[in-house]
Write an enzyme that holds these catalytic residues in place. Structure first.
Site, PDB file in Angstrom:
ATOM      1  N   HIS A 162       0.849  -1.190   0.000  1.00 39.06           N
ATOM      2  CA  HIS A 162       0.000   0.000   0.000  1.00 39.06           C
ATOM      3  C   HIS A 162       0.882   1.236   0.000  1.00 39.06           C
ATOM      4  O   HIS A 162       1.831   1.337   0.771  1.00 39.06           O
ATOM      5  CB  HIS A 162      -0.909   0.027   1.236  1.00 39.06           C
ATOM      6  CG  HIS A 162      -1.735   1.272   1.339  1.00 39.06           C
ATOM      7  ND1 HIS A 162      -1.609   2.183   2.371  1.00 39.06           N
ATOM      8  CD2 HIS A 162      -2.698   1.774   0.522  1.00 39.06           C
ATOM      9  CE1 HIS A 162      -2.460   3.180   2.198  1.00 39.06           C
ATOM     10  NE2 HIS A 162      -3.137   2.964   1.089  1.00 39.06           N
ATOM     11  N   SER A 163       0.587   2.159  -0.928  1.00 38.45           N
ATOM     12  CA  SER A 163       1.160   3.494  -0.916  1.00 38.45           C
ATOM     13  C   SER A 163       2.684   3.468  -0.989  1.00 38.45           C
ATOM     14  O   SER A 163       3.256   2.931  -1.955  1.00 38.45           O
ATOM     15  CB  SER A 163       0.658   4.240   0.326  1.00 38.45           C
ATOM     16  OG  SER A 163       0.931   5.618   0.248  1.00 38.45           O
ATOM     17  N   GLN A 164       3.346   4.010   0.032  1.00 35.59           N
ATOM     18  CA  GLN A 164       4.809   4.082   0.056  1.00 35.59           C
ATOM     19  C   GLN A 164       5.448   2.718  -0.134  1.00 35.59           C
ATOM     20  O   GLN A 164       6.568   2.610  -0.628  1.00 35.59           O
ATOM     21  CB  GLN A 164       5.267   4.686   1.391  1.00 35.59           C
ATOM     22  CG  GLN A 164       6.774   4.758   1.579  1.00 35.59           C
ATOM     23  CD  GLN A 164       7.198   4.354   2.987  1.00 35.59           C
ATOM     24  OE1 GLN A 164       6.367   4.049   3.833  1.00 35.59           O
ATOM     25  NE2 GLN A 164       8.485   4.342   3.232  1.00 35.59           N
ATOM     26  N   HIS A 217      -7.571   7.317  -0.002  1.00 31.93           N
ATOM     27  CA  HIS A 217      -6.325   6.553  -0.096  1.00 31.93           C
ATOM     28  C   HIS A 217      -6.266   5.387   0.882  1.00 31.93           C
ATOM     29  O   HIS A 217      -5.681   4.349   0.580  1.00 31.93           O
ATOM     30  CB  HIS A 217      -5.149   7.496   0.152  1.00 31.93           C
ATOM     31  CG  HIS A 217      -3.805   6.882  -0.017  1.00 31.93           C
ATOM     32  ND1 HIS A 217      -3.428   6.203  -1.147  1.00 31.93           N
ATOM     33  CD2 HIS A 217      -2.728   6.837   0.827  1.00 31.93           C
ATOM     34  CE1 HIS A 217      -2.179   5.771  -1.020  1.00 31.93           C
ATOM     35  NE2 HIS A 217      -1.742   6.135   0.175  1.00 31.93           N
TER      36      HIS A 217
END
Length: 349
Positions: free
Chosen positions: A183-185, A323
């Site tokens: 997820h994300s980063q 997000h």
């Protein structure tokens, strides 16, 4: 909370090295791993869940309003689940004087970025954000419960990726073949680990992975991810001596309203040879800042020979997501979508 489907929880650390002056050595770079064994294990490969910036494994354990998290959900589906805290964060020790500068995300930024985007829209899709439980503002109990979980993180993303690549490779070497959920980063972690251990990564589920290729947009500006999908080297075919050998160009116009112009390789694009045979699912929420640019990551993967399934949640009837999709009100429906995709991808593989 519903009855748990986890019958055993255990933890260990992987990676790390001793560092420091002689006689004062400490361990740095080790990664905390929590293993959840389900009551009814019936999946061929375990699921390794890799959290994003400012987060820890608690991201997957429960939601701010008390619903079961994705870790419990996937355990219920028969997956053995591995949860990590990134090196130098949370239960993975940060060593003063050896590890780098730490930063934190202020509450005001997390409000407009993650939890109350519609109240302060800074990208076109933000006005559609409806799925966060509660107001998403400080003082709301659900926001406060969420923000209390946030922790400092290494400011240097290159070092972050280097540490995770080392510890994540050690984890795969220990547990064997697995599915990665990022997820994300953590998005670059999936590409880097698959590149380093292609035989041990059976699928990647990339939930709004860090992007787009080569440049930050929407919430920040500036060059980033010089290897396209990551800040560290990836294996291309034909090979390149350095990231500067990748020939790229930017779209003359975006693909549609509310979208950014993508940077892509010039034709003929080099292939990401170690990722080519790994199934990839790329998920994007309707109201997230990623809605403006995740298509660029999907296009980059396709041009590099990686057959990624790019799914905008709204196209599957899942509307209003920001997000932090694993924490939002329809998180169980999104997990079900992932489970269905994994069942088909692993069977096909």
């Amino acid at each position: 909370m519903a009855e748990s489907y986890v019958v055993r929880r255990e933890f260990f650390h992987v990676g790390g090295e001793y560092a420091g002056p002689p006689g004062e050595e400490v361990m740095r770079g080790q990664m905390y791993v929590e293993k959840w064994t389900p009551r009814d294990p019936r999946r061929r490969y375990p699921l390794v869940m890799l959290h994003g910036m400012g987060q820890t494994a608690t991201n997957w354990m429960g939601t701010p309003d008390g619903r079961p998290g994705w870790a419990e959900r996937f355990a219920r589906g028969g997956y053995t689940v591995y949860l990590i805290d990134q090196p130098a964060r949370g239960r993975s020790a940060w060593q003063p004087g050896l590890d780098g500068e730490m930063r934190s995300l202020p509450a005001s930024l997390e409000e407009w970025l993650f939890t109350a985007s519609a109240a302060d829209p800074r990208w076109p899709q933000a006005v559609m954000h409806t799925q966060w439980p509660g107001s998403g503002k400080r003082g709301d109990p659900h926001f406060d419960a969420f923000y209390a979980t946030q922790v400092p993180f290494l400011a240097d993303q290159v070092e972050t990726q280097r540490l995770l690549l080392a510890a994540g490779s050690a984890l795969l070497d220990r547990i064997g073949a697995a599915v990665l959920l990022t997820h994300s980063q953590a998005g670059p972690f999936g590409w880097l680990l698959a590149d380093a251990r292609p035989s041990l990564v059976k699928a990647i589920v990339a939930v709004e992975p860090a992007g787009p290729p080569f440049e930050n947009v929407v919430i920040a500006e500036g060059k980033a991810r010089p290897w396209g999908l990551a800040d560290l080297p990836l294996a291309y075919d034909p090979p390149v001596a350095g990231a500067g050998d990748l020939q790229v160009e930017r779209q003359d116009a975006p693909d549609g309203p509310g979208l950014v112009r993508c940077w892509q390789q010039k034709s003929p694009a080099r292939r990401l040879k170690n990722l080519a045979d790994i199934p990839v699912l790329l998920l994007t929420g309707e109201a997230s800042y990623h809605a403006a640019y995740d298509h660029c990551t999907a296009q980059y993967l396709a041009a590099a020979g990686v057959a990624a399934d790019f799914v905008r949640l709204a196209d599957r009837g899942l509307h209003g997501n920001g997000h932090m999709v694993m924490l939002e009100e329809n998180s169980a429906d999104i997990a079900a979508l992932i489970e269905d995709w994994l069942a088909g991808a692993i069977a096909a593989g």
